[in-house]
Motif scaffolding. Structure first.
Motif, PDB file in Angstrom:
ATOM      1  N   GLN A  48       1.137  -1.305   0.008  1.00 55.81           N
ATOM      2  CA  GLN A  48      -0.153   0.097   0.133  1.00 55.81           C
ATOM      3  C   GLN A  48       0.509   1.068   0.114  1.00 55.81           C
ATOM      4  O   GLN A  48       0.115   1.984  -0.636  1.00 55.81           O
ATOM      5  CB  GLN A  48      -0.985  -0.081   1.114  1.00 55.81           C
ATOM      6  N   ALA A  49       2.128   1.011   1.161  1.00 54.31           N
ATOM      7  CA  ALA A  49       2.707   2.138   0.927  1.00 54.31           C
ATOM      8  C   ALA A  49       3.664   2.208  -0.479  1.00 54.31           C
ATOM      9  O   ALA A  49       3.410   3.464  -1.199  1.00 54.31           O
ATOM     10  CB  ALA A  49       3.771   2.329   2.083  1.00 54.31           C
ATOM     11  N   ILE A  50       3.979   1.477  -0.982  1.00 57.81           N
ATOM     12  CA  ILE A  50       4.284   1.060  -2.646  1.00 57.81           C
ATOM     13  C   ILE A  50       3.549   1.863  -3.661  1.00 57.81           C
ATOM     14  O   ILE A  50       3.999   2.846  -4.264  1.00 57.81           O
ATOM     15  CB  ILE A  50       4.877  -0.490  -3.068  1.00 57.81           C
ATOM     16  N   ARG A  51       2.627   1.765  -3.053  1.00 62.62           N
ATOM     17  CA  ARG A  51       1.625   2.997  -4.072  1.00 62.62           C
ATOM     18  C   ARG A  51       1.354   3.896  -3.851  1.00 62.62           C
ATOM     19  O   ARG A  51       0.413   4.569  -4.980  1.00 62.62           O
ATOM     20  CB  ARG A  51       0.226   1.216  -3.903  1.00 62.62           C
ATOM     21  N   LEU A  52       1.387   4.172  -2.022  1.00 64.08           N
ATOM     22  CA  LEU A  52       1.173   5.537  -2.529  1.00 64.08           C
ATOM     23  C   LEU A  52       2.487   6.439  -2.236  1.00 64.08           C
ATOM     24  O   LEU A  52       1.847   8.284  -3.038  1.00 64.08           O
ATOM     25  CB  LEU A  52       1.181   6.172  -0.554  1.00 64.08           C
ATOM     26  N   LEU A  53       3.126   6.259  -2.969  1.00 62.27           N
ATOM     27  CA  LEU A  53       4.302   6.991  -2.420  1.00 62.27           C
ATOM     28  C   LEU A  53       4.290   8.345  -4.031  1.00 62.27           C
ATOM     29  O   LEU A  53       4.592   9.106  -4.337  1.00 62.27           O
ATOM     30  CB  LEU A  53       5.966   6.634  -2.429  1.00 62.27           C
ATOM     31  N   PRO A  54       4.173   7.230  -4.935  1.00 62.32           N
ATOM     32  CA  PRO A  54       3.922   8.485  -6.522  1.00 62.32           C
ATOM     33  C   PRO A  54       2.603   9.208  -6.197  1.00 62.32           C
ATOM     34  O   PRO A  54       2.643   9.904  -7.252  1.00 62.32           O
ATOM     35  CB  PRO A  54       3.589   7.202  -7.780  1.00 62.32           C
ATOM     36  N   ASN A  55       1.753   9.054  -5.322  1.00 66.52           N
ATOM     37  CA  ASN A  55       0.408   9.929  -5.453  1.00 66.52           C
ATOM     38  C   ASN A  55       1.042  11.236  -4.962  1.00 66.52           C
ATOM     39  O   ASN A  55       0.523  12.320  -5.166  1.00 66.52           O
ATOM     40  CB  ASN A  55      -0.367   8.662  -4.734  1.00 66.52           C
ATOM     41  N   LEU A  56       1.739  11.065  -3.748  1.00 67.83           N
ATOM     42  CA  LEU A  56       2.430  11.752  -2.583  1.00 67.83           C
ATOM     43  C   LEU A  56       3.411  12.462  -3.793  1.00 67.83           C
ATOM     44  O   LEU A  56       3.429  13.599  -3.198  1.00 67.83           O
ATOM     45  CB  LEU A  56       3.119  10.931  -1.461  1.00 67.83           C
ATOM     46  N   TYR A  57       4.083  12.246  -4.005  1.00 71.98           N
ATOM     47  CA  TYR A  57       5.514  13.182  -5.624  1.00 71.98           C
ATOM     48  C   TYR A  57       4.574  14.104  -6.063  1.00 71.98           C
ATOM     49  O   TYR A  57       4.735  15.074  -6.016  1.00 71.98           O
ATOM     50  CB  TYR A  57       5.733  11.937  -6.586  1.00 71.98           C
ATOM     51  N   ASN A  58       3.055  13.239  -6.276  1.00 67.08           N
ATOM     52  CA  ASN A  58       2.372  14.421  -7.716  1.00 67.08           C
ATOM     53  C   ASN A  58       1.706  15.028  -6.901  1.00 67.08           C
ATOM     54  O   ASN A  58       1.536  16.513  -7.276  1.00 67.08           O
ATOM     55  CB  ASN A  58       1.151  13.373  -8.217  1.00 67.08           C
ATOM     56  N   ALA A  59       1.549  14.967  -5.571  1.00 67.91           N
ATOM     57  CA  ALA A  59       0.659  16.013  -4.945  1.00 67.91           C
ATOM     58  C   ALA A  59       1.742  17.515  -4.679  1.00 67.91           C
ATOM     59  O   ALA A  59       1.930  17.477  -4.353  1.00 67.91           O
ATOM     60  CB  ALA A  59       0.027  15.033  -3.341  1.00 67.91           C
ATOM     61  N   ILE A  60       2.802  16.431  -4.214  1.00 72.23           N
ATOM     62  CA  ILE A  60       3.889  17.540  -3.812  1.00 72.23           C
ATOM     63  C   ILE A  60       4.141  18.546  -4.192  1.00 72.23           C
ATOM     64  O   ILE A  60       4.606  19.385  -5.047  1.00 72.23           O
ATOM     65  CB  ILE A  60       4.640  16.659  -3.042  1.00 72.23           C
ATOM     66  N   HIS A 111       7.706  -1.808  -7.288  1.00 71.03           N
ATOM     67  CA  HIS A 111       8.288  -0.339  -6.804  1.00 71.03           C
ATOM     68  C   HIS A 111       7.334   0.487  -8.155  1.00 71.03           C
ATOM     69  O   HIS A 111       7.215   1.213  -8.674  1.00 71.03           O
ATOM     70  CB  HIS A 111       9.490  -0.285  -6.932  1.00 71.03           C
ATOM     71  N   GLY A 112       8.090  -0.641  -9.289  1.00 76.15           N
ATOM     72  CA  GLY A 112       8.410   0.489 -10.918  1.00 76.15           C
ATOM     73  C   GLY A 112       7.100   0.703 -11.618  1.00 76.15           C
ATOM     74  O   GLY A 112       6.252   1.767 -11.866  1.00 76.15           O
ATOM     75  N   ILE A 113       6.493  -1.089 -11.355  1.00 74.00           N
ATOM     76  CA  ILE A 113       4.562  -0.412 -11.611  1.00 74.00           C
ATOM     77  C   ILE A 113       4.648   1.132 -11.009  1.00 74.00           C
ATOM     78  O   ILE A 113       3.124   0.784 -12.178  1.00 74.00           O
ATOM     79  CB  ILE A 113       3.867  -1.674 -11.797  1.00 74.00           C
ATOM     80  N   ALA A 114       3.827   0.835 -10.230  1.00 73.17           N
ATOM     81  CA  ALA A 114       3.652   2.182  -8.891  1.00 73.17           C
ATOM     82  C   ALA A 114       3.894   3.551  -9.866  1.00 73.17           C
ATOM     83  O   ALA A 114       2.951   4.054 -10.413  1.00 73.17           O
ATOM     84  CB  ALA A 114       3.436   1.457  -7.647  1.00 73.17           C
ATOM     85  N   TRP A 115       4.680   3.275 -10.349  1.00 71.81           N
ATOM     86  CA  TRP A 115       5.814   5.245 -10.877  1.00 71.81           C
ATOM     87  C   TRP A 115       4.918   5.268 -12.130  1.00 71.81           C
ATOM     88  O   TRP A 115       4.446   6.270 -12.638  1.00 71.81           O
ATOM     89  CB  TRP A 115       6.711   5.016 -10.786  1.00 71.81           C
ATOM     90  N   GLU A 116       5.265   4.118 -12.580  1.00 75.49           N
ATOM     91  CA  GLU A 116       4.840   4.599 -14.466  1.00 75.49           C
ATOM     92  C   GLU A 116       3.688   4.406 -14.932  1.00 75.49           C
ATOM     93  O   GLU A 116       2.682   5.422 -15.515  1.00 75.49           O
ATOM     94  CB  GLU A 116       5.336   2.752 -15.010  1.00 75.49           C
ATOM     95  N   GLU A 117       2.306   3.969 -13.656  1.00 76.77           N
ATOM     96  CA  GLU A 117       0.768   3.628 -13.659  1.00 76.77           C
ATOM     97  C   GLU A 117       0.637   5.351 -13.132  1.00 76.77           C
ATOM     98  O   GLU A 117      -0.764   5.923 -13.801  1.00 76.77           O
ATOM     99  CB  GLU A 117      -0.384   3.097 -13.063  1.00 76.77           C
ATOM    100  N   ASP A 125      13.106   0.751   0.113  1.00 74.54           N
ATOM    101  CA  ASP A 125      12.807  -1.315   0.867  1.00 74.54           C
ATOM    102  C   ASP A 125      13.512  -1.610   1.900  1.00 74.54           C
ATOM    103  O   ASP A 125      14.161  -2.471   1.053  1.00 74.54           O
ATOM    104  CB  ASP A 125      11.889  -1.817  -0.568  1.00 74.54           C
ATOM    105  N   GLU A 126      12.790  -1.618   3.354  1.00 72.92           N
ATOM    106  CA  GLU A 126      13.964  -3.099   3.609  1.00 72.92           C
ATOM    107  C   GLU A 126      13.042  -4.001   4.079  1.00 72.92           C
ATOM    108  O   GLU A 126      12.806  -4.520   5.275  1.00 72.92           O
ATOM    109  CB  GLU A 126      14.078  -2.047   5.400  1.00 72.92           C
ATOM    110  N   ALA A 127      11.839  -5.064   3.284  1.00 73.05           N
ATOM    111  CA  ALA A 127      11.500  -5.682   3.360  1.00 73.05           C
ATOM    112  C   ALA A 127      11.820  -6.891   4.018  1.00 73.05           C
ATOM    113  O   ALA A 127      11.312  -7.855   5.238  1.00 73.05           O
ATOM    114  CB  ALA A 127      10.515  -6.160   2.494  1.00 73.05           C
TER     115      ALA A 127
END
Length: 375
Positions: A106-118, A140-146, A206-208
């Protein structure tokens, strides 16, 4: 289901090749072997899950209350766990630097949205130049590409060169890397963060798979603006189905992410169990030792049969072989499911082996399958 099975160049394969680990039911159907006969070591998840206690009925009946101000709340407990064995933790790190999410995905998906908002008002950064290590976890790459950003791949050993020669807005690393097991020191990562920060860029780490080596974590440095650290409860604790993770960053960006998530993003049962698991020091310490020993056993076994060096973490071992696809299918025909790693233009095809549940029957199942390979 068809879009789950792709070859290394993206075309349909005649053989079974899922994009993610854990496709046990699909494997059972494809190879016509009952699911309960398989040794599934395709995920990199601890096979010795933290023991689940009984969950009070009230946890199922009630929405979770906000516990951000409580010392025994989930986020404070998680912060205590992540900072406990971390070297050089900044004393300013506090609850306002951590946010629980429904899995690190969920965080992976959120970070590109946060970048766009900022950066929505910045023409130069509207389309970010995002770099991620070649062959690493694809989501990670998929989330940013989308979200409309340009994603490029870089070899693990070429990052310093990349930062001196290419424009980089966002650098995403998995530390240790999945699936290569490559590690970077905290000192090196902070040097790269400094370069990126001077340009207004971000470093996402990402420290999974960091739980067995917490002394190398960057969680103690997340007050640095533009530095984000993701953690997962699913891998080390063997609780992938719990869907619980955390993102740590500077107070300002954590606050923005919290607002984007909204209330009750993590279920009450997940919060209840996560809080207990993260405080179970005896279990945690035992697992760190046990997993390291089992990983060494796995590496030795693989190196015996493949005569090549493995790389990995305490939860998986990865090897590269010219016949990786053939080996993957031959193992699957013997009910051993591993993770096939398609080749990229920077990495050869490979195989990732997770740990089997630690019984002699499982180790024998794996060794018998390896011994029967004709390569």
């Amino acid at each position: 289901m068809e879009d789950l099975f792709l070859s290394s160049n993206g075309s349909q394969l005649g053989s079974f090749s899922p994009l993610h680990g854990g496709a046990l039911n699909a494997a059972a159907e494809y190879f016509n072997i009952p699911a309960d006969k398989w040794l599934d070591i395709s995920t990199g998840i601890n096979p010795a899950s933290w023991p689940i206690p009984a969950i009070p009925t009230a946890v199922w009946q009630r929405l979770p209350e906000d516990q951000r101000d409580r010392e025994d709340g989930l986020e404070q407990v998680a912060l205590n766990y992540y900072l406990r064995d971390t070297e050089c933790a900044d004393s300013r790190i506090q609850r306002s630097n951590i946010l629980a999410s429904a899995g690190s995905q969920q965080a992976i998906r959120l970070l590109p949205n946060l970048y766009n908002a900022i950066f929505r008002g910045s023409k130069a950064k509207r389309t970010a130049k995002v770099w991620i290590t070649a062959g690493s976890y694809a989501e990670h790459g998929i989330a940013w590409e989308e979200q409309g950003h340009r994603v490029n791949k870089v070899a693990c050993e070429k990052i310093t060169q990349l930062l001196t020669q290419q424009p980089v807005d966002v650098l995403i690393l998995l530390n240790p890397d999945n699936p290569s097991g490559h590690r970077w020191s905290a000192e090196q990562l902070l040097k790269w963060w400094s370069i990126l920060h001077s340009r207004g860029g971000w470093l996402i780490v990402d420290e999974a798979f960091m739980d067995t080596t917490p002394e190398h974590s960057l969680v103690g440095q997340v007050e640095h603006e533009g530095l984000f650290v993701l953690r997962s409860v699913g891998k080390f604790f063997g609780l992938a189905g719990l869907r619980l993770g955390f993102v740590l960053s500077a107070e300002k960006t954590t606050k923005q992410l919290r607002k984007m998530l909204g209330p009750w993003a993590v279920s009450h049962p997940s919060q209840y169990l996560g809080r207990l698991a993260l405080q179970d020091k005896e279990w945690i310490n035992k697992q760190r030792y046990d997993l390291s020993q089992q990983s060494l056993r796995l590496a030795a076994l693989l190196e015996t049969y493949f005569s090549c060096r493995c790389e990995g973490t305490d939860l998986f071992q990865t090897l590269h072989h010219t016949k990786s696809e053939y080996i993957f299918n031959q193992l699957a025909k013997q009910a051993v499911l591993v993770r096939f790693l398609p080749a990229t233009n920077k990495t050869p095809a490979g195989l990732r082996f997770g740990l089997p549940k630690n019984t002699e029957a499982n180790w024998q199942h794996l060794e018998s399958a390896l011994a029967s390979l004709k390569i």
